[in-house]
Design a protein around this motif. Sequence first.
Motif, PDB file in Angstrom:
ATOM      1  N   PRO A 146      80.117  60.135  14.986  1.00 32.02           N
ATOM      2  CA  PRO A 146      81.221  60.235  15.940  1.00 32.02           C
ATOM      3  C   PRO A 146      81.273  58.989  16.820  1.00 32.02           C
ATOM      4  O   PRO A 146      80.288  58.257  16.937  1.00 32.02           O
ATOM      5  N   ILE A 147      82.430  58.777  17.445  1.00 33.92           N
ATOM      6  CA  ILE A 147      82.667  57.566  18.233  1.00 33.92           C
ATOM      7  C   ILE A 147      82.927  57.946  19.685  1.00 33.92           C
ATOM      8  O   ILE A 147      83.802  58.766  19.976  1.00 33.92           O
ATOM      9  N   LEU A 148      82.177  57.341  20.579  1.00 35.79           N
ATOM     10  CA  LEU A 148      82.411  57.525  22.010  1.00 35.79           C
ATOM     11  C   LEU A 148      83.566  56.613  22.420  1.00 35.79           C
ATOM     12  O   LEU A 148      83.468  55.389  22.327  1.00 35.79           O
ATOM     13  N   VAL A 149      84.662  57.224  22.849  1.00 40.25           N
ATOM     14  CA  VAL A 149      85.863  56.471  23.218  1.00 40.25           C
ATOM     15  C   VAL A 149      85.947  56.392  24.740  1.00 40.25           C
ATOM     16  O   VAL A 149      86.079  57.408  25.421  1.00 40.25           O
ATOM     17  N   THR A 150      85.849  55.163  25.260  1.00 38.92           N
ATOM     18  CA  THR A 150      85.956  54.921  26.695  1.00 38.92           C
ATOM     19  C   THR A 150      87.047  53.878  26.926  1.00 38.92           C
ATOM     20  O   THR A 150      87.534  53.247  25.978  1.00 38.92           O
TER      21      THR A 150
ATOM     22  N   GLY B 181      91.754  46.654  21.402  1.00 38.59           N
ATOM     23  CA  GLY B 181      93.192  46.397  21.472  1.00 38.59           C
ATOM     24  C   GLY B 181      93.997  47.494  20.800  1.00 38.59           C
ATOM     25  O   GLY B 181      93.770  48.675  21.044  1.00 38.59           O
ATOM     26  N   ASN B 182      94.911  47.101  19.912  1.00 38.52           N
ATOM     27  CA  ASN B 182      95.790  48.072  19.247  1.00 38.52           C
ATOM     28  C   ASN B 182      95.221  48.618  17.938  1.00 38.52           C
ATOM     29  O   ASN B 182      95.898  49.362  17.237  1.00 38.52           O
ATOM     30  N   ARG B 183      94.007  48.238  17.609  1.00 41.41           N
ATOM     31  CA  ARG B 183      93.420  48.716  16.352  1.00 41.41           C
ATOM     32  C   ARG B 183      92.984  50.175  16.465  1.00 41.41           C
ATOM     33  O   ARG B 183      92.799  50.697  17.562  1.00 41.41           O
ATOM     34  N   ASP B 184      92.813  50.827  15.314  1.00 42.12           N
ATOM     35  CA  ASP B 184      92.296  52.198  15.295  1.00 42.12           C
ATOM     36  C   ASP B 184      90.869  52.213  15.822  1.00 42.12           C
ATOM     37  O   ASP B 184      90.135  51.215  15.705  1.00 42.12           O
ATOM     38  N   ILE B 185      90.440  53.352  16.361  1.00 46.03           N
ATOM     39  CA  ILE B 185      89.125  53.414  16.980  1.00 46.03           C
ATOM     40  C   ILE B 185      87.988  53.228  15.981  1.00 46.03           C
ATOM     41  O   ILE B 185      86.881  52.876  16.374  1.00 46.03           O
ATOM     42  N   ASP B 186      88.247  53.453  14.690  1.00 46.40           N
ATOM     43  CA  ASP B 186      87.185  53.241  13.703  1.00 46.40           C
ATOM     44  C   ASP B 186      87.364  51.931  12.925  1.00 46.40           C
ATOM     45  O   ASP B 186      86.674  51.689  11.937  1.00 46.40           O
TER      46      ASP B 186
END
Length: 200
Positions: free
Chosen positions: A165-169, A177-182
Amino acid sequence: MAVAKLAADYAIQQANRPMGVVILTDRRFEIAVAKSDAMKKIIEQCGHCKVLAVEDVPINEVTETIGPLVNKLNQQFGKQWTHTLAINDVYFDEMNFPLRQIRRPDIRNISAGDGSSKAINRIRGGLSQQIATVAEPLNAQGWQMVDELNRAFAGQPPSGYTTSPILVTRDMLKAIGNRDIDAQLGYQEAYEKIWFNKNR
């Protein structure tokens, strides 16, 4: 458990003073209870942290219940309440306005799972008290699904790979920037090497 640990650890890292945590869960779902129990255990192991309450709030009743709950928690705990951890972003879809009404801009909210577009936009904009969510790398998982099917059709065993999983802050969102979180995981190039035998 990885999702719960990311959320609870981030809350502890962000606390620069004694931390009082309210945990929101939905006891109808085993996975929700497992996550909230894991977060509670991690917070209880922190020397300057205290679990104030674990509240059972059915996800489908959040719109009606979150306002009265915020008022109740504020009356009960006052300034001791510094952080909210929840098992899903939907709780924080409804919490910002009630917190403003009681003049509690100091409370920080972190979701242990979902990574909804609403939550990511809230965090990116910095206008909400939600400071983090933990998201599944859904695009990468889609590519993995195709790879697992390819393996099965070719008579090969499953890869055994599990995405993290990815911690999104807000800092993380600014960095990508505008890229996907993964996008930073490099999974497309890795799978293309496997599928097309590319050496790059």
